[in-house]
Design a protein around this motif. Structure first.
Motif, PDB file in Angstrom:
ATOM      1  N   GLU A  20       0.724  -1.372   0.143  1.00 47.85           N
ATOM      2  CA  GLU A  20      -0.511   0.407   0.067  1.00 47.85           C
ATOM      3  C   GLU A  20       0.667   1.118   0.031  1.00 47.85           C
ATOM      4  N   LYS A  21       2.270   1.039   0.776  1.00 49.73           N
ATOM      5  CA  LYS A  21       3.127   2.144   0.397  1.00 49.73           C
ATOM      6  C   LYS A  21       3.381   2.171  -0.099  1.00 49.73           C
ATOM      7  N   ALA A  22       4.022   1.122  -1.099  1.00 47.86           N
ATOM      8  CA  ALA A  22       4.228   2.029  -2.439  1.00 47.86           C
ATOM      9  C   ALA A  22       3.269   1.362  -3.608  1.00 47.86           C
ATOM     10  N   TYR A  23       2.252   1.381  -3.459  1.00 46.24           N
ATOM     11  CA  TYR A  23       0.943   2.351  -4.518  1.00 46.24           C
ATOM     12  C   TYR A  23       0.917   3.298  -4.132  1.00 46.24           C
ATOM     13  N   ALA A  24       0.415   3.960  -3.119  1.00 44.61           N
ATOM     14  CA  ALA A  24       0.752   4.947  -2.609  1.00 44.61           C
ATOM     15  C   ALA A  24       1.861   6.493  -3.205  1.00 44.61           C
ATOM     16  N   GLN A  25       2.623   6.066  -4.078  1.00 44.92           N
ATOM     17  CA  GLN A  25       4.588   6.309  -4.234  1.00 44.92           C
ATOM     18  C   GLN A  25       3.850   6.412  -5.718  1.00 44.92           C
ATOM     19  N   GLY A  26       3.066   5.573  -5.736  1.00 44.31           N
ATOM     20  CA  GLY A  26       2.485   5.616  -7.964  1.00 44.31           C
ATOM     21  C   GLY A  26       3.091   3.943  -8.618  1.00 44.31           C
ATOM     22  N   ASP A  27       3.987   2.700  -7.274  1.00 49.60           N
ATOM     23  CA  ASP A  27       3.939   1.694  -7.793  1.00 49.60           C
ATOM     24  C   ASP A  27       2.533   1.033  -8.427  1.00 49.60           C
ATOM     25  N   GLY A  28       2.722   1.139 -10.383  1.00 45.56           N
ATOM     26  CA  GLY A  28       1.180   0.586 -10.386  1.00 45.56           C
ATOM     27  C   GLY A  28       1.339  -1.214 -10.289  1.00 45.56           C
ATOM     28  N   ASP A  29       3.049  -1.286 -10.353  1.00 49.53           N
ATOM     29  CA  ASP A  29       2.395  -2.947  -9.942  1.00 49.53           C
ATOM     30  C   ASP A  29       2.636  -3.216  -8.280  1.00 49.53           C
ATOM     31  N   ALA A  30       2.315  -2.619  -7.671  1.00 49.76           N
ATOM     32  CA  ALA A  30       2.225  -2.574  -6.024  1.00 49.76           C
ATOM     33  C   ALA A  30       0.834  -3.094  -5.863  1.00 49.76           C
ATOM     34  N   ALA A  31       0.225  -2.615  -7.446  1.00 54.21           N
ATOM     35  CA  ALA A  31      -1.238  -2.094  -7.012  1.00 54.21           C
ATOM     36  C   ALA A  31      -2.004  -4.005  -7.213  1.00 54.21           C
ATOM     37  N   LEU A  32      -1.201  -4.287  -8.449  1.00 52.98           N
ATOM     38  CA  LEU A  32      -1.562  -5.699  -9.012  1.00 52.98           C
ATOM     39  C   LEU A  32      -1.205  -6.704  -7.158  1.00 52.98           C
ATOM     40  N   GLU A  33      -0.019  -6.379  -6.731  1.00 51.64           N
ATOM     41  CA  GLU A  33       0.321  -7.413  -5.958  1.00 51.64           C
ATOM     42  C   GLU A  33      -0.561  -7.366  -4.506  1.00 51.64           C
ATOM     43  N   LEU A  34      -1.954  -6.371  -4.644  1.00 47.84           N
ATOM     44  CA  LEU A  34      -2.578  -5.799  -3.427  1.00 47.84           C
ATOM     45  C   LEU A  34      -3.977  -6.933  -3.965  1.00 47.84           C
ATOM     46  N   GLY A  35      -4.441  -6.454  -4.890  1.00 50.16           N
ATOM     47  CA  GLY A  35      -5.154  -8.117  -6.050  1.00 50.16           C
ATOM     48  C   GLY A  35      -4.909  -8.895  -5.364  1.00 50.16           C
ATOM     49  N   PHE A  83      -5.676  -9.943  -2.088  1.00 48.83           N
ATOM     50  CA  PHE A  83      -6.889 -10.487  -1.884  1.00 48.83           C
ATOM     51  C   PHE A  83      -7.358 -11.391  -2.072  1.00 48.83           C
ATOM     52  N   LEU A  84      -7.398 -11.780  -3.507  1.00 49.43           N
ATOM     53  CA  LEU A  84      -7.153 -12.741  -4.630  1.00 49.43           C
ATOM     54  C   LEU A  84      -7.105 -14.410  -3.526  1.00 49.43           C
ATOM     55  N   TRP A  85      -5.487 -14.489  -2.840  1.00 49.85           N
ATOM     56  CA  TRP A  85      -5.697 -15.646  -2.573  1.00 49.85           C
ATOM     57  C   TRP A  85      -6.015 -16.093  -1.278  1.00 49.85           C
ATOM     58  N   GLU A  86      -6.694 -15.203  -0.885  1.00 53.82           N
ATOM     59  CA  GLU A  86      -7.310 -14.617   0.255  1.00 53.82           C
ATOM     60  C   GLU A  86      -8.682 -15.421   0.281  1.00 53.82           C
ATOM     61  N   GLY A  87      -8.946 -15.474  -0.290  1.00 52.91           N
ATOM     62  CA  GLY A  87      -9.940 -16.106  -1.495  1.00 52.91           C
ATOM     63  C   GLY A  87     -10.743 -15.271  -2.338  1.00 52.91           C
ATOM     64  N   PRO A  88     -11.039 -15.451  -2.658  1.00 51.55           N
ATOM     65  CA  PRO A  88     -12.061 -14.156  -4.729  1.00 51.55           C
ATOM     66  C   PRO A  88     -13.348 -14.033  -4.152  1.00 51.55           C
ATOM     67  N   ASN A  89     -14.233 -14.558  -3.425  1.00 51.83           N
ATOM     68  CA  ASN A  89     -15.603 -14.083  -2.918  1.00 51.83           C
ATOM     69  C   ASN A  89     -15.708 -13.904  -1.637  1.00 51.83           C
ATOM     70  N   GLN A  90     -15.029 -13.440  -0.972  1.00 46.81           N
ATOM     71  CA  GLN A  90     -14.242 -12.955   0.277  1.00 46.81           C
ATOM     72  C   GLN A  90     -13.939 -11.305   0.347  1.00 46.81           C
ATOM     73  N   ASN A  91     -13.160 -10.430  -0.949  1.00 50.25           N
ATOM     74  CA  ASN A  91     -12.367  -9.849  -0.840  1.00 50.25           C
ATOM     75  C   ASN A  91     -12.280  -9.194  -2.031  1.00 50.25           C
ATOM     76  N   ARG A  92     -13.530  -9.658  -2.794  1.00 49.58           N
ATOM     77  CA  ARG A  92     -13.788  -9.757  -4.227  1.00 49.58           C
ATOM     78  C   ARG A  92     -13.858  -8.186  -4.741  1.00 49.58           C
ATOM     79  N   HIS A  93     -14.504  -7.577  -4.157  1.00 52.13           N
ATOM     80  CA  HIS A  93     -14.390  -5.864  -4.172  1.00 52.13           C
ATOM     81  C   HIS A  93     -13.298  -5.549  -4.555  1.00 52.13           C
ATOM     82  N   LYS A  94     -12.139  -5.776  -3.144  1.00 55.94           N
ATOM     83  CA  LYS A  94     -10.933  -5.381  -3.339  1.00 55.94           C
ATOM     84  C   LYS A  94     -10.064  -5.817  -4.609  1.00 55.94           C
ATOM     85  N   VAL A  95     -10.349  -7.075  -4.393  1.00 59.96           N
ATOM     86  CA  VAL A  95      -9.633  -7.714  -5.548  1.00 59.96           C
ATOM     87  C   VAL A  95      -9.553  -6.827  -6.840  1.00 59.96           C
ATOM     88  N   VAL A  96     -11.004  -6.651  -7.241  1.00 58.79           N
ATOM     89  CA  VAL A  96     -10.960  -5.961  -8.554  1.00 58.79           C
ATOM     90  C   VAL A  96     -10.960  -4.423  -8.496  1.00 58.79           C
TER      91      VAL A  96
END
Length: 160
Positions: free
Chosen positions: A98-113, A116-129
């Motif tokens: 999140e710190k990396a994404y806040a500084q402009g790292d787009g790949d960090a957004a992918l990693e965050l997605g 949240f996907l690993w934690e369960g796509p249905n559990q955190n679907r809105h965060k994944v998307v």
């Protein structure tokens, strides 16, 4: 004659690295870091993390990445997050991505997605998307990252 600056040390370190002189590069990165060059902190961590010109030392690498991250280096944030992710510590991985994404790292957004996907796509679907969409929209993402974010969205039935 003028004393070398932190930028001089850092540029010389990168030149040595490009030339394959890994031990010399590490020595110069250490000098640059001691002189206050923020990016050199991350580079020292990277050398320790990957065993470049030195024996691998993941614990020491993480310490250098943390110094870089706390000094505001976006790559230090991302590399520290990767260390935590690879250890399975997703809470701290999320924090640093999140710190990396806040500084402009787009790949960090992918990693965050992905996290949240690993934690369960249905559990955190809105965060994944949300994070995968941010990755796709980021001007600062690698082409491989953009392709992967698109493929993950497609696998969730949301992409083209």
């Amino acid at each position: 004659m003028q004393e070398p600056t932190q930028d001089d040390w850092f540029l010389a370190a990168n030149d040595a690295w490009d030339a394959g002189a890994h031990k010399k590069a590490l020595s110069l990165f250490l000098k640059a870091a001691a002189a206050g060059e923020t990016h050199a902190l991350n580079s020292v961590g990277y050398f320790l993390d990957h065993g470049i010109g030195v024996k691998k030392n993941p614990a020491a690498a993480r310490d250098w990445y943390r110094k870089a991250a706390k000094a505001g280096d976006v790559a230090g944030c991302a590399n520290l997050a990767i260390c935590y992710r690879d250890e399975g510590n997703f809470r701290w991985a999320r924090f640093w991505f999140e710190k990396a994404y806040a500084q402009g790292d787009g790949d960090a957004a992918l990693e965050l997605g992905r996290l949240f996907l690993w934690e369960g796509p249905n559990q955190n679907r809105h965060k994944v998307v949300d994070y995968l969409g941010k990755a796709m929209a980021s001007p600062s993402i690698t082409s491989n990252g953009r392709t992967e974010a698109g493929a993950l969205l497609k696998s969730l039935g949301l992409g083209k």
